[in-house]
Design an enzyme around this catalytic site. Sequence first.
Site, PDB file in Angstrom:
ATOM      1  N   CYS A 150      28.713  93.284  38.329  1.00 41.65           N
ATOM      2  CA  CYS A 150      28.441  93.392  36.886  1.00 41.65           C
ATOM      3  C   CYS A 150      28.964  94.667  36.239  1.00 41.65           C
ATOM      4  CB  CYS A 150      26.938  93.304  36.650  1.00 41.65           C
ATOM      5  SG  CYS A 150      26.250  91.758  37.233  1.00 41.65           S
TER       6      CYS A 150
HETATM    7  N1  LIG Z   1      24.880  88.973  40.957  1.00 45.88           N
HETATM    8  C1  LIG Z   1      24.117  89.603  40.093  1.00 45.88           C
HETATM    9  O1  LIG Z   1      23.334  90.447  40.417  1.00 45.88           O
HETATM   10  C2  LIG Z   1      24.168  89.240  38.640  1.00 45.88           C
HETATM   11  C3  LIG Z   1      23.220  89.781  37.783  1.00 45.88           C
HETATM   12  C4  LIG Z   1      23.231  89.434  36.450  1.00 45.88           C
HETATM   13  C5  LIG Z   1      24.205  88.581  35.978  1.00 45.88           C
HETATM   14  N2  LIG Z   1      25.154  88.065  36.800  1.00 45.88           N
HETATM   15  C6  LIG Z   1      26.125  87.154  36.239  1.00 45.88           C
HETATM   16  O2  LIG Z   1      25.821  85.832  36.652  1.00 45.88           O
HETATM   17  C7  LIG Z   1      27.002  85.076  36.853  1.00 45.88           C
HETATM   18  C8  LIG Z   1      27.021  84.525  38.260  1.00 45.88           C
HETATM   19  O3  LIG Z   1      27.062  85.612  39.156  1.00 45.88           O
HETATM   20  P1  LIG Z   1      26.738  85.462  40.683  1.00 45.88           P
HETATM   21  O4  LIG Z   1      26.548  86.826  41.168  1.00 45.88           O
HETATM   22  O5  LIG Z   1      25.680  84.477  40.939  1.00 45.88           O
HETATM   23  O6  LIG Z   1      28.114  84.858  41.203  1.00 45.88           O
HETATM   24  P2  LIG Z   1      28.413  84.264  42.644  1.00 45.88           P
HETATM   25  O7  LIG Z   1      29.866  84.412  42.881  1.00 45.88           O
HETATM   26  O8  LIG Z   1      27.466  84.831  43.631  1.00 45.88           O
HETATM   27  O9  LIG Z   1      28.057  82.746  42.500  1.00 45.88           O
HETATM   28  C9  LIG Z   1      28.810  81.847  41.797  1.00 45.88           C
HETATM   29  C10 LIG Z   1      28.741  80.507  42.504  1.00 45.88           C
HETATM   30  O10 LIG Z   1      29.408  79.566  41.702  1.00 45.88           O
HETATM   31  C11 LIG Z   1      30.146  78.693  42.543  1.00 45.88           C
HETATM   32  N3  LIG Z   1      31.167  78.057  41.731  1.00 45.88           N
HETATM   33  C12 LIG Z   1      32.311  78.576  41.219  1.00 45.88           C
HETATM   34  N4  LIG Z   1      32.936  77.652  40.486  1.00 45.88           N
HETATM   35  C13 LIG Z   1      32.194  76.535  40.524  1.00 45.88           C
HETATM   36  C14 LIG Z   1      32.315  75.255  39.935  1.00 45.88           C
HETATM   37  N5  LIG Z   1      33.341  74.940  39.150  1.00 45.88           N
HETATM   38  N6  LIG Z   1      31.347  74.348  40.179  1.00 45.88           N
HETATM   39  C15 LIG Z   1      30.291  74.655  40.968  1.00 45.88           C
HETATM   40  N7  LIG Z   1      30.120  75.856  41.537  1.00 45.88           N
HETATM   41  C16 LIG Z   1      31.070  76.782  41.302  1.00 45.88           C
HETATM   42  C17 LIG Z   1      30.654  79.588  43.624  1.00 45.88           C
HETATM   43  O11 LIG Z   1      30.992  78.878  44.785  1.00 45.88           O
HETATM   44  C18 LIG Z   1      29.436  80.507  43.839  1.00 45.88           C
HETATM   45  O12 LIG Z   1      28.565  79.978  44.797  1.00 45.88           O
HETATM   46  C19 LIG Z   1      28.142  86.025  36.539  1.00 45.88           C
HETATM   47  O13 LIG Z   1      28.532  85.851  35.215  1.00 45.88           O
HETATM   48  C20 LIG Z   1      27.522  87.386  36.698  1.00 45.88           C
HETATM   49  O14 LIG Z   1      28.171  88.331  35.890  1.00 45.88           O
HETATM   50  C21 LIG Z   1      25.127  88.374  38.129  1.00 45.88           C
END
Ligand SMILES: NC(=O)c1ccc[n+]([C@@H]2O[C@H](COP(=O)([O-])OP(=O)(O)OC[C@H]3O[C@@H](n4cnc5c(N)ncnc54)[C@H](O)[C@@H]3O)[C@@H](O)[C@H]2O)c1
Length: 899
Positions: free
Chosen positions: A736
């Site tokens: 992030c």
């Molecule tokens: N990780 C954090 O701590 C955090 C905190 C706040 C906000 N966010 C935000 O949340 C969002 C997600 O982050 P995250 O950390 O969970 O990401 P991540 O990469 O851990 O998870 C994303 C998931 O989406 C899947 N994916 C990708 N394309 C896909 C599709 N077309 N169909 C189905 N699944 C698909 C991937 O395989 C993966 O499992 C981002 O925008 C991030 O900025 C993350």
Amino acid sequence: MSGECVKRKKVLFIAYVFPPISGSGVQRSLKFIKYLRNYGWEPVVVTVGDTKAAFFDETLFSDIPEGIEIIRINRPGIIDDFYVNELFNVYSKIVPVNILNEYISIINKYKLINLNWLLLPDVHIPWANEVIKEIHKYCNFDEIDLIYSTSGPYSDHIIGYYLKKEYNKPWVADFRDEWTNNPMIKPNKKNIVYIVLREMEKKIVEFADKIITTTDGAASNYKKIFNLKDDKVVTITNGYDEEDFKEISLGKNKSNNKDNEKDQNKRFTIIHNGVLYGNRSPIPFINVIKNLVDGNKISKDKIVVYFAYTDKDEEYKAYIKERGLEECIQFSGYLSHKESLKKASNADLLLLIIGEEEKWKTVHAGKVFEYLRLCKPIMGLSPKGSVTEELLTETGRGKNFDFSDYEGMESYILEIYEKWQEDKLNACILKDYKINEDIIKFERKNLTKKLADVFNELIHHKKFLESIKNKIKEKKAIIGIIGLGYVGLPLALTFAESGYRVIGFDKDEKKIVKINEEKVSYIKHIHDSRVKNSVENGRLFATSDLSKVENLDAIILCLPTPLNKYREPDLSFVINSVNGILPFLKKGQLISLESTTYPGTTEEEIIPKIEKRGFKIGKDFFVVYSPEREDPGNLNFTTKTVPKVVGGATKTCLEIGVSLYESVIEEVVPVNSLKAAELTKLLENIYRAVNIGLVNEMKIVADKMGIDIWEVIKAASTKPFGFTPFYPGPGLGGHCIPIDPFYLTWKAKEYGICTKFIELAGEVNTMMPFWVVDKVVEGLNNSEKSLKNSNILVLGLSYKKNIDDTRESPSVELIKILKSKGANVFFSDPYIKKFPKKRKCFFDLESIEITAENLEKMDCVLISTDHDAFDFDFILRHSKLIVDTRGVYRGSYENVIKA
Ligand SMILES: NC(=O)c1ccc[n+]([C@@H]2O[C@H](COP(=O)([O-])OP(=O)(O)OC[C@H]3O[C@@H](n4cnc5c(N)ncnc54)[C@H](O)[C@@H]3O)[C@@H](O)[C@H]2O)c1
């Protein structure tokens, strides 16, 4: 109540102007009430009891169907200081407190104690207040399906506002005229009364479920001024009631007024029907008559003009007398509605004075529709391009003239006059002025059907929303989480654990196997037992099959939002996924985007796609944005306990979004728009990025000055207010903080804004790994070693302690720089066995164990991530040189360099 109306839905019909009160405003309410039963609605009228209106017309009662319930509530007897205070209480719930306070202070300062100042929005507010207080005694709201209020007076809407608030019924506010944009008033927009009224109007149009106006022009003004959605405002024009014309034939009719009858048959007769008041002046028309008479185009004894009631009779009569026209321009005074129609039916030309200024463009006089039905030539006076002009042209019933177009008016009057003189006018009328579709659409019965359609739509919508909310309340809604990563998996588990059935979607088949078959977690800080329990009790199921989206009630997108190689937002994951689910979307679903992104994404990238599928956002499909605030590894908070911000595309979207999140999360924080919710998340992360940049810079300064930055931060943190500690490190990491701020930087450029703080923090933070490597070089130098060929052990590969996430980790950057300078790099991380495959770089490295032997082999140990699992005393004892970027060692040690 009569038995026949049992099945009808009930509308509480709030209309101060109601028989016996007459005048132009009463017809609309009266005719709606007359015909609503035809369309399945039973009106329950709320109106005033004793009253002092200007016009009364007992004949109007004949239009009210038998058995209609009429609740009459009297206005209060005395309006004393105590009562005025009560009214201020009413205002305080509809006008923002700062504006109301300013208003009160101005009243007090200038001692403005007359009622015009105290009674807002109009003198009928005491009556409205009585209705608000008393209505429950007369009316069982369980039986009321909908509330309708009609203005003026605008006090009627204040009642509607309060009753909707109190009883949560759909509410339709009908504006017979615009309010603060009314052409009748020339407001001083800085005047506090205007400001208060504008606030009242704003609250009313926002809170009502539907706004009705009488012209399309007024509708578009409302949409523009108050930023209302297209389908919030409906136009239902005024009209005519066919039954009022039963005794009126085309051509001349007998009037009860014998004196006039004689004139009307002998002289070319122009009639202005109904009341003429305010700044709608007959003077230009009088001047035109004067010109026609003076120019001998029409002889005085061949023409007669009748005005009914005007509010300046004496002034106009004097004007007419001065011009010697009193014989041919007369005032008949106020007539009953029936009588006035009959009189107008004897006209040869009907006159319609609307108003001179531009604002009158959007106003229809109610009488115009009766004029159309009377099948006579009509001469309209209103600005060019007005709705009146449009209507006269469309129906071919007459011509409209600008107030200054004397020539045009003269020649039109002459044209009709000549036909009359040649005795051809009646024949022309019978031939050309048919009652066709263009006219029939203004029949009150048809217009009442339109009103009933609005009511029905709202009722239907309310039921639809209730069914969605009930599904949520009873946890019968099926929740889909798309993207089962760091955000998606814990969220899916939170919904499952609170009793919902959850379908998790991911394109990574390995994750699906882990959940469905192995029933284990693949994220370190999420315990296997949580996955196991939810899967085994049938609450969680994972799939990559997007067609299952059609089974869902809510779809939550938790997809990555990285930057591309140009450091611009890469929304491809979100967009591809939305494209993928589009064919499976169905009515009544809610989509919530949780991915971090720039303000405008949901509105610009998601909503248009859904709308293209034919859904109406806020009506049959709901969209919210709710940023995730997951802090992996933080034991103090869980998904359930971190407050959740939600913004909706519409009020209804927000309502549904809030009810969904509220059912699983302890505190939900609604904000007013999607964009506000999107920016909230960015602000939080930018705040962190900028403060970390600041403290990293401070670290460099402190280092040069020989001051321990960790000691300084600890001391500063004792300040009980105004200081929040941030800690320096080897650079920014995680999914992030290093990325999200640049989403805003990118979007801000569209607005010509350069986000200097973000850029500067980015610069400082990106430089940190280089600064740290310099410290390693310095340490090696002290032992007369070069970085090249030295063994360097990087401790910790994840971007922060106690987790296994290496995304954007500064450790990776450090390894990259050290390797590029020829060092032999090793790493050790209790949570990461092998250097993970990354898109940008890969090193074939495996985590090594922390043993005395391994440590002694190293020329330098670089602490990049201070996992609690490391035994730092042991490391201190067995390392030749330690470069500590995390402030692990607080004393001074010969073999430790702080970086
Ligand atoms: N990780 C954090 O701590 C955090 C905190 C706040 C906000 N966010 C935000 O949340 C969002 C997600 O982050 P995250 O950390 O969970 O990401 P991540 O990469 O851990 O998870 C994303 C998931 O989406 C899947 N994916 C990708 N394309 C896909 C599709 N077309 N169909 C189905 N699944 C698909 C991937 O395989 C993966 O499992 C981002 O925008 C991030 O900025 C993350």
